[in-house]
Design a protein around this motif. Structure first.
Motif, PDB file in Angstrom:
ATOM      1  N   ARG A 264      72.501  53.315 -17.290  1.00 21.40           N
ATOM      2  CA  ARG A 264      73.418  53.843 -16.292  1.00 21.40           C
ATOM      3  C   ARG A 264      72.571  54.262 -15.092  1.00 21.40           C
ATOM      4  O   ARG A 264      71.778  55.188 -15.192  1.00 21.40           O
TER       5      ARG A 264
ATOM      6  N   LYS B  61      72.793  60.069  -4.768  1.00 24.10           N
ATOM      7  CA  LYS B  61      73.420  60.811  -3.665  1.00 24.10           C
ATOM      8  C   LYS B  61      74.383  61.860  -4.200  1.00 24.10           C
ATOM      9  O   LYS B  61      74.878  61.741  -5.310  1.00 24.10           O
ATOM     10  N   PRO B  62      74.651  62.887  -3.383  1.00 31.18           N
ATOM     11  CA  PRO B  62      75.539  63.953  -3.860  1.00 31.18           C
ATOM     12  C   PRO B  62      77.007  63.531  -3.852  1.00 31.18           C
ATOM     13  O   PRO B  62      77.385  62.581  -3.154  1.00 31.18           O
ATOM     14  N   PHE B  63      77.803  64.254  -4.615  1.00 27.55           N
ATOM     15  CA  PHE B  63      79.245  64.078  -4.594  1.00 27.55           C
ATOM     16  C   PHE B  63      79.738  64.201  -3.172  1.00 27.55           C
ATOM     17  O   PHE B  63      79.285  65.090  -2.470  1.00 27.55           O
TER      18      PHE B  63
ATOM     19  N   ALA C  91      78.165  59.801  -4.484  1.00 25.77           N
ATOM     20  CA  ALA C  91      77.505  59.324  -5.697  1.00 25.77           C
ATOM     21  C   ALA C  91      78.078  57.972  -6.108  1.00 25.77           C
ATOM     22  O   ALA C  91      79.280  57.752  -6.010  1.00 25.77           O
ATOM     23  N   GLU C  92      77.188  57.096  -6.521  1.00 21.15           N
ATOM     24  CA  GLU C  92      77.626  55.808  -7.057  1.00 21.15           C
ATOM     25  C   GLU C  92      76.879  55.548  -8.343  1.00 21.15           C
ATOM     26  O   GLU C  92      75.766  56.033  -8.523  1.00 21.15           O
ATOM     27  N   GLU C  93      77.478  54.794  -9.220  1.00 23.77           N
ATOM     28  CA  GLU C  93      76.807  54.436 -10.458  1.00 23.77           C
ATOM     29  C   GLU C  93      76.908  52.936 -10.683  1.00 23.77           C
ATOM     30  O   GLU C  93      77.795  52.281 -10.145  1.00 23.77           O
TER      31      GLU C  93
ATOM     32  N   HIS D 102      79.468  69.391 -12.284  1.00 18.54           N
ATOM     33  CA  HIS D 102      78.711  69.164 -11.052  1.00 18.54           C
ATOM     34  C   HIS D 102      77.555  70.171 -11.010  1.00 18.54           C
ATOM     35  O   HIS D 102      77.702  71.304 -11.451  1.00 18.54           O
TER      36      HIS D 102
ATOM     37  N   THR E  61      76.060  66.041 -13.328  1.00 16.66           N
ATOM     38  CA  THR E  61      76.210  64.775 -12.614  1.00 16.66           C
ATOM     39  C   THR E  61      76.860  65.023 -11.264  1.00 16.66           C
ATOM     40  O   THR E  61      77.714  65.908 -11.121  1.00 16.66           O
ATOM     41  N   GLU E  62      76.426  64.226 -10.312  1.00 15.86           N
ATOM     42  CA  GLU E  62      77.058  64.291  -8.991  1.00 15.86           C
ATOM     43  C   GLU E  62      78.376  63.525  -9.015  1.00 15.86           C
ATOM     44  O   GLU E  62      79.087  63.490  -8.023  1.00 15.86           O
ATOM     45  N   GLY E  63      78.662  62.917 -10.133  1.00 13.56           N
ATOM     46  CA  GLY E  63      79.856  62.084 -10.222  1.00 13.56           C
ATOM     47  C   GLY E  63      81.095  62.840 -10.678  1.00 13.56           C
ATOM     48  O   GLY E  63      81.981  62.239 -11.276  1.00 13.56           O
TER      49      GLY E  63
END
Ligand SMILES: Nc1nc2c(c(=O)[nH]1)N[C@H]1C(S)=C(S)[C@@H](COP(=O)(O)OP(=O)(O)OC[C@H]3O[C@@H](n4cnc5c(=O)[nH]c(N)nc54)[C@H](O)[C@@H]3O)O[C@H]1N2
Ligand SMILES: Nc1nc2c(c(=O)[nH]1)N[C@H]1C(S)=C(S)[C@@H](COP(=O)(O)OP(=O)(O)OC[C@H]3O[C@@H](n4cnc5c(=O)[nH]c(N)nc54)[C@H](O)[C@@H]3O)O[C@H]1N2
Ligand code: SF4
Ligand code: SF4
Ligand code: SF4
Ligand code: SF4
Ligand code: SF4
Ligand SMILES: [Mo]
Lengths: 261, 418, 733
Positions: A54, A59-61, A64-66, C645, C676-678
């Motif tokens: 993964r 990058k921050p929220f 963010a990308e995955e 977060h 996670t930043e997600g």
């Protein structure tokens, strides 16, 4: 003797299509008699020939990308078949097959020195730290085409070599020497519900893998398709697993060439 | 019985005290043996190794003891080939230490592999491309040589010597020892070198990989060089420790000084080569593989693999002891000499540590993180096992064999002694 | 002869040299190494003839075509059928691990009866006889409606036989386990007048807007949806995911809109608002095929759905809402979908209606690339059963879950309302509960209260092939064969836009003394006699299947599936023959109102949002390969990890991997955190499918179940389960 032209079996994995579902991992486990344990959460102690990484863009929220990156053995060609792992094995328990380009592993010859694990930059090789144990009854699902590995040896993805042998045997019985593209497919490519994995002969211009990556065979198989890249291209391992992506950060995350130059 | 076995003209501690000492060390040995059997029975899951750390404490210990056991071949080379006759007074001990180191290395290897009962496949199905094959062949042959070098020492035991066959055998073996010393030096050159090749050829591991000549990466030569430099330091260190333990002077200062001087100059040349290698690696080899020097060192404060480890290896444990050993005044100060050889020994150990463990800890795939590892008690116990075994073998050899030719001269017995 | 020291030594040395030169040590060394290659405790799979059998997977409502590889009579591999229209060769991880269910040592091997809290084996004869006895008593007492049946599907012969049994017995309480299709079916019925399930022509859509649907996390039929998403990419289509966390679906979308959880319906209305305000609806379709637009305008053009208000509610920018609406309207074949996560919770009806309206406004209903009303299969045409007076009277009683009542006239099944109903009165409304296919003891939210309610039922009969949570709580387990050991007709594939029927067949003979649930029903009916017996003229389930399918049986048996390739959706069946944005039925529904997460925001500062993953299962326990494939970001040793977060973590003083305790109004559990930043700050993401109280040792006792921490939330417009999260607190542990 008319020797058939050498094959260079390889794989292209479209990272923009892969959903990270894990069907490839499970299909591989079922095909290749991968053992499981009560606690398999420490992935560094667990055996799985296919591993889905993964990746995140850091990058921050909410930027963010995955991305999910399935990683079978890269079947590195190195220079003239001196893949990082093959040349180091003292007991010739792993070998580069010049006819197929497949890096094999002979479990009954491996004595578990783990030099090959240290040599592989992709963390593909895994050691059988434990005796494999199947709960009563479940050993019935074991595939007789693939031998069960004993404790103390290293194993890894074989591009489903037993499927190659089965296909070849069938072709020979039918009086053919050449395999059609769809006759030999790996379990993961076959299972992938997203159609993200394409498998075939990189030497064969009619095969989809060749058409997609357009490998430059004079230069270790470098992809000519600008969307394709290989993991750690710069090391010169010349893997036969290619990845496709349209996202720059994903490419940077997998290919140190892009990152540093 | 005991006193009949003790060499003539020297004094040994009372048997009771000796046995008590052996018992204590033996307990440690036993602990290691228990761990060893646990590993044999249950498998390598008893260790904290994992798929990222396939090589760990043991391989480091292996490489380290082999480097330090280098005193035997190098002292032998100096004594028999280059004719440094004074060194005959320490060669026995150098051989003994070498024997301990190499037998330990083989023992550790036998524990380390996942299928010890198949370990001989390395000979039977040998792959000529593999550095480990080269290591295995040279190591085994050299262990044979060391055994042959050690046997005459055993045969010189007071009681064994009385049998004329053995007396003659020992005598004849001494006569041809130069041949074995030469063979040993040749074999050592290759196996020390191929150990260096183990990480040097891993082109998938930019931290360890080095360019070189032909099939040999630079680490091949650096390992041999460092073993020749640090092995004698280890011989001196162990001799000093033995002297402290026995509260006796066993080897004359001139002998030690000569060995230290030679080791010092070896270390100077080695560390110069090492610095050149490091700079070339950081500036050329690694960048060609897409890595910068700082990719190889974590910048987390307090991390095991910060840049400090390079500075410690090359500076503190390399340049410093080299300079100390070539300075006669420092060399002749017992404490400073001790410090210098200790630093040099640590330097060799540290070098083997980073080349094996840091090599695997460094993330190579850009999306992976640093890998960490701490050995399990079973690994620690089995690593201490050979240390205990070495102490016991040295203790017995010292007690019953004439290891130190100058001992009697340096420690005249009081009136009425044997 | 005197042996002196010298000759002794010579003997020893000579002997050693002789032995070394003899073949003995070499032979021994060789033998020992061969032994290590054949350790007797390492299994050697027996060789044999390899054959392939085509069948249909029934492990989820997907109904994928599978190709089973057998060696002699052993199943060694399950693959997707290349020629199957739904999955075209693909397979999901669960389907691929199917053989592990067949060979699971945790299967129930014969009928079990609970005595003094422990299961003891009983004969089929005894088990069926005793259960029939209880059923007879209830009937004699005139309360047949006290029998309820929970099933995971209401289609196919098995489900129909169960339902028929209940009907002639006298109980209306057949309950299908809930999922998003419940809301969609209702929406289709209310707007199009069609009794149909919703299919989605995902492969041909060019703009896919998902309002929280976990399209890559088990929603619909995973291999079909995955392939469709690949097609979307190949066609340069666009895929937008609105969801509070960076799910796998969001990660693979072209655009991720990290909306506040629970605001999906508001966003849908906001998009409708923009479309209508800017006149971007597809006018030819709207004019020709819809009715009631004015009413929709009245509803959607309210200030509450203006871009600004929607921005406020969703956490997006007003501009983004407007742009999304425009892009959606401008696309050639736009399609909006909803049903959160894997679609296991139906969600609010008004919310689904809003999404459906959105599709209708852009003309994406019953057309290529749109939502398709797929008619329910009609091959089951049995004569109406004859009912006796007890049965007729029983069938007149209101359903125990309130579905079809005056309050919820359109709901067909409301399993979520069962627990409250059970808690009423001195005697629970349900005296006998049959569970076939579902696992309500695990999957129903509501924590202890739900548990207490279910525990009131005096007799629970589970048909599960495995010792799952419901089976463990049951009084009888009448194990069914697994999907690889039985005949089953499998109508429909969740979300697939064409009518399709698959046939599952016994790939291997049953391993244990199991019995297909339908056969148990037939035998129960025979025992009960009279009109009940008369309603089931079949010898066995297989016979029933053959007869029911008629000529189709042979086709199905040969080919394995039947799909209506040239299927055209039926015309709308409303009074106006149009798609109705408004009508009397719709008007009677409770108005749209976003449902908040239960709990006091003062006491519970965070919000727990469950999520689904294909590497775990909903009701069925995950087989070992799935647990093995589970990421260490979700499970670490025995601890589940919850996503938060880093900002949330800082506020709480929690580091990555730290032990924590999560508390909701429903309960509390130990977890580890994963930073996670997600994920949106303030949320706690938790995977569904762990925290199993039964199943095998590879799964049981790991992590906690999100269902236990969640509360049941009733949608006021439909009664359907609509919970999407719950207020929560997280503390260092
Ligand atoms: N709170 C909550 N409730 C839910 C859901 C949720 O996610 N959360 N999901 C809902 C949804 S969408 C669905 S589809 C369902 C999922 O639940 P189902 O669709 O009912 O689940 P399945 O996975 O089909 O079946 C699971 C159970 O059936 C048993 N089983 C498996 N095979 C057979 C068989 O051949 N015969 C019999 N008799 N039993 C068998 C297994 O032991 C297992 O316990 O649950 C619904 N309810
Ligand atoms: N690994 C793994 N895989 C799983 C599961 C799991 O737990 N683990 N769970 C399985 C389960 S239980 C589920 S529910 C699924 C998720 O899939 P489902 O529970 O089937 O979810 P739905 O909401 O039904 O699917 C999305 C839409 O499909 C439509 N639909 C559903 N059923 C039908 C139907 O019969 N016909 C037509 N035409 N349309 C229909 C509805 O409109 C619905 O909104 O994932 C399944 N896959
Ligand atoms: S099966 Fe396909 S989509 Fe799923 S993780 Fe593997 S490569 Fe990705
Ligand atoms: S990926 Fe690793 S194991 Fe596979 S061929 Fe390359 S070096 Fe060898
Ligand atoms: S572990 Fe096995 S395969 Fe790997 S290098 Fe050692 S002997 Fe060869
Ligand atoms: S190619 Fe075969 S062995 Fe390799 S990962 Fe895929 S399924 Fe496994
Ligand atoms: S999606 Fe459902 S039907 Fe298809 S293979 Fe997976 S579990 Fe089976
Ligand atoms: Mo479901």
């Amino acid at each position: 003797m008319d020797q058939p032209k050498n094959k260079r079996y390889g794989m292209v994995i479209d990272l923009d299509k892969c959903t990270g579902c894990g069907a490839c991992m499970v299909a591989c486990m079922a095909e290749n008699n991968i053992p499981f344990r009560d606690d398999d959460t420490d992935k560094l102690l667990s055996v799985s020939w296919m591993h889905v990484y993964r990746l995140s863009n850091g990058k921050p929220f909410p930027q963010a990308e995955e991305c999910f990156l399935p990683r079978p053995c890269q079947h590195c060609e190195g220079e003239h078949g001196h893949s990082p792992c093959v040349s180091v094995c003292p007991a010739t328990a792993t070998d580069y097959d010049m006819h197929t380009g497949i890096v094999s592993q002979i479990y009954t010859r491996c004595f578990g020195c783990r030099y090959c694990m240290a040599a592989c930059p992709y963390h593909v090789r895994q050691f059988n730290w434990w005796d494999p144990v199947w709960p009563e009854g479940m050993e019935r699902a074991l595939n007789p085409d693939v031998s069960v590995r004993m404790r103390g040896v290293v194993e890894k993805c074989s591009f489903c070599y037993s499927r190659y042998q089965t296909a070849l045997n069938r072709a020979y019985v039918e009086g053919r020497r050449e395999l059609a593209e769809e006759e030999y497919q790996t379990a993961c490519a076959q299972a992938c519900p997203a159609g993200a994995i394409v498998f075939g002969d990189l030497n064969n211009p009619r095969h989809r893998v060749h058409r997609i990556v357009q490998p430059d065979l004079a230069h270790g198989g470098r992809p000519r398709n600008p969307k394709a890249f290989r993991l750690l291209e710069r090391l010169g391992t010349h893997p036969k697993v290619y990845y496709l992506t349209g996202r720059d950060w994903v490419r940077r995350a997998g290919d140190n060439e892009v990152q540093k130059s | 019985m005991d006193s009949a076995l003790i060499p003539k003209g020297v004094e040994r501690c009372p048997l009771g005290r000796f046995l008590a000492f052996i018992a204590i060390v033996g307990a440690v040995l036993l602990w290691g043996v228990v761990a060893m059997f646990l590993i044999y029975i249950k498998g390598l899951n008893q260790t904290n190794m994992n798929n990222a750390y396939g090589f760990a404490l043991w391989i480091w210990a292996d490489l380290a003891v082999i480097a330090l056991g280098g005193g035997a071949f190098f002292t032998g080379l100096l004594r028999y080939i280059f004719g440094k006759a004074e060194l005959k007074n320490i060669i026995n001990y150098a051989v003994l230490i070498g024997f301990v180191c190499y037998s330990s290395a083989l023992l550790i290897l036998a524990i380390d592999v996942g299928q010890p009962l198949r370990a001989w496949f390395i000979f039977w199905h040998a792959n000529v491309h593999s550095m480990l094959t080269e290591v295995a062949f040279c190591l085994t042959c050299y262990f044979g040589v060391l055994t042959i070098e050690y046997i005459p020492l055993i045969l010189e035991n007071r009681q064994i010597e009385r049998i004329s066959f053995f007396r003659h055998l020992a005598h004849n073996m001494h006569g041809i020892m130069a041949v074995f010393a030469a063979t040993g030096a040749f074999l050592s050159f290759f196996h020390q070198g191929s150990l260096g090749g183990v990480s040097g050829v891993l082109y998938g591991r930019p931290f360890g990989f080095r360019s070189g000549i032909g099939i040999w990466p630079w680490t091949f030569f650096l390992y041999t060089w460092s073993a020749a430099a640090c092995g004698p330091c280890f011989t001196i260190l162990v001799t000093r420790i033995t002297e402290m333990a026995t509260r006796k002077k066993l080897v004359k200062d001139e002998v030690i000084d000569l060995l230290a001087k030679i080791a010092g100059w070896m270390l100077v040349t080695y560390i110069a080569a090492k610095i050149v290698d490091t700079v070339y690696w950081a500036a050329v080899t690694a960048p060609a593989m897409g890595f910068t020097l700082m990719d190889f060192y974590t910048n987390n404060p307090g991390s095991a693999y910060g840049l400090w480890i390079l500075i410690a290896e090359v500076g503190l444990c390399g340049v410093l002891p080299a300079l100390m050993l070539i300075a006669p005044s420092v060399r002749r100060n017992a404490r400073l000499l001790f410090l210098a050889v200790l630093l040099a020994v640590l330097g060799a150990c540290l070098n083997r540590w980073v080349m094996i463990l840091q090599m695997q800890a460094v993330p190579v795939l850009p999306f992976e993180r640093w890998f960490t590892y701490f050995p399990s008690w079973q690994e620690i116990a089995t690593t201490i096992l050979p240390v205990a075994y070495g102490i016991i073998l040295i203790a017995f050899s010292y007690r019953y064999l004439p290891i130190f030719p100058q001992e009697a001269e340096l420690n005249p017995l009081p009136e009425g002694g044997r | 002869m005197k042996i002196d020291r010298r000759s002794f030594l010579a003997f020893v040395l000579g002997g050693a040299a002789g032995t070394a030169l003899s073949p003995l040590p070499w032979k021994l060394t060789d033998d020992i190494s061969i032994w290590t290659q054949n350790w007797p405790w390492t299994p050697v799979p027996p060789k044999g003839e390899t054959t392939y059998v085509d069948s249909t997977c029934t492990l989820c409502p997907g109904g994928c075509g599978i190709r089973v590889r057998r060696v002699e009579d052993r199943v060694v591999k399950i693959e997707g059928r290349n020629d199957h229209p739904v999955n075209r060769g693909g397979i999901c991880p669960l389907g691929a691990a199917g053989a592990q269910l067949l060979y699971s040592p945790w299967r129930v091997r014969q009928p079990l009866k609970k005595m003094d809290g422990r299961f003891v084996p009983v004969s089929w004869e005894q088990a069926i006889g005793e259960i029939a006895g209880v059923l007879r008593e209830l009937r004699e007492a005139g309360t047949p409606e006290a029998v309820a049946w929970i099933a995971d599907t209401d289609r196919g012969t098995t489900a129909e036989l169960c339902r028929r049994f209940l009907t002639v017995y006298g109980s209306p309480n057949f309950i299908r386990t809930p999922c998003a299709q419940d809301a969609w079916e209702t929406a289709l019925y209310l707007t199009q007048g069609q009794r149909a399930t919703a299919g989605f022509d995902l492969e041909r859509a060019t703009f896919l807007l998902s309002l929280g649907s976990g399209l890559l996390e088990g929603w619909g039929t995973p291999p079909f949806v995955f392939r469709a998403r690949g097609a979307l990419k190949d066609n340069n289509g666009r895929f937008v995911q609105a969801e509070a966390r960076l799910s796998k679906t969001a990660a693979k979308a072209d655009q991720w809109l990290p909306i506040l959880p629970g605001s999906e319906g508001t966003l849908a209305f906001g998009l409708i608002h923009v479309l209508l305000k800017e006149g971007r609806e597809r006018k030819p379709f709207v004019a020709a095929h819809t009715a009631g637009l004015e009413e929709l305008k009245r509803q959607a053009l309210q200030e509450a759905f203006s871009p600004e208000a929607v921005a406020q509610a969703t956490g997006l920018e007003a501009k983004a809402v407007v742009e999304l609406a425009r892009a959606f309207a401008a696309a050639e074949r736009p399609l909006a979908v909803c049903g959160r996560g894997a679609g296991r919770v139906p969600g609010g009806l008004q919310e689904t209606l809003a999404v459906h309206f959105l599709n209708a406004l852009v003309g994406s209903v019953n057309v290529e690339g749109g939502v398709i009303a797929v008619p329910e299969p009609e091959y089951i045409r049995w004569p109406e059963p004859e009912m006796d007076a007890v049965a007729s009277k029983g069938m007149q009683t209101p359903r125990v879950d309130g579905a079809g009542s005056e309050r919820y006239p359109h709901a067909r099944y409301l399993l979520n309302r069962l627990p409250e109903a059970l808690l009423q009165g001195d005697r629970p409304a349900v005296r006998v509960l049959f569970v076939s296919g579902g696992n309500p003891f695990y999957s129903l939210a509501g924590g202890e209260r739900t548990e207490k309610a279910l525990a009131r039922i005096p007799l629970i009969v589970s048909f599960s092939p495995f010792l799952d949570e419901t089976a463990a709580a049951a009084h009888y387990i009448l194990p069914a064969p697994t999907h690889l050991e039985r005949w089953e007709d499998v109508p429909g594939a969740a979300g697939y836009p064409k009518p399709v029927v698959g046939l599952a067949r016994p790939v291997v003979p049953p391993r244990f003394a199991t019995m297909p649930t339908a056969d148990v029903v037939l035998r129960l009916a025979r025992r009960l006699g009279g009109p009940i017996r008369a309603a089931f003229p079949w010898e066995s389930h297989e016979a029933c299947l053959r007869q029911t399918l008629g000529p189709a049986w042979e086709t199905l048996r040969r080919k394995g599936f039947a799909v209506e390739e040239g299927f055209k959706p039926q015309p709308f069946e409303t009074a106006s023959r149009k798609f109705e944005f408004a009508n009397a039925d719709l008007k009677r529904l409770a108005a749209f109102r976003p449902l908040p997460a239960p709990g006091d925001p003062g006491a519970f500062k965070l919000t727990l949002v469950p999520f689904d993953t294909l590497r775990l299962t909903a009701a069925l326990g995950a087989p070992p390969f799935l647990v093995k494939a589970l990421e260490s970001e979700i499970l670490l040793k025995n601890d589940i990890r919850v996503e938060i977060h880093p900002q949330t973590a800082r506020d709480l003083g929690l580091a990555d991997g730290a032990d924590a305790r999560i508390t909701t109004p429903q309960g509390s559990a130990r977890v580890k955190v994963y930073l996670t930043e997600g994920i949106r700050p303030g949320l706690v993401g938790m995977a569904r499918g762990l925290g199993r109280g039964a199943h095998d040792r590879y799964l049981a006792g790991k992590g906690v179940s999100a269902n236990r921490l969640l509360a049941l939330v009733e949608d006021p417009s439909s009664g359907l389960e609509a919970g999407w999260g719950i207020r929560a607190r997280l503390e260092r542990a």
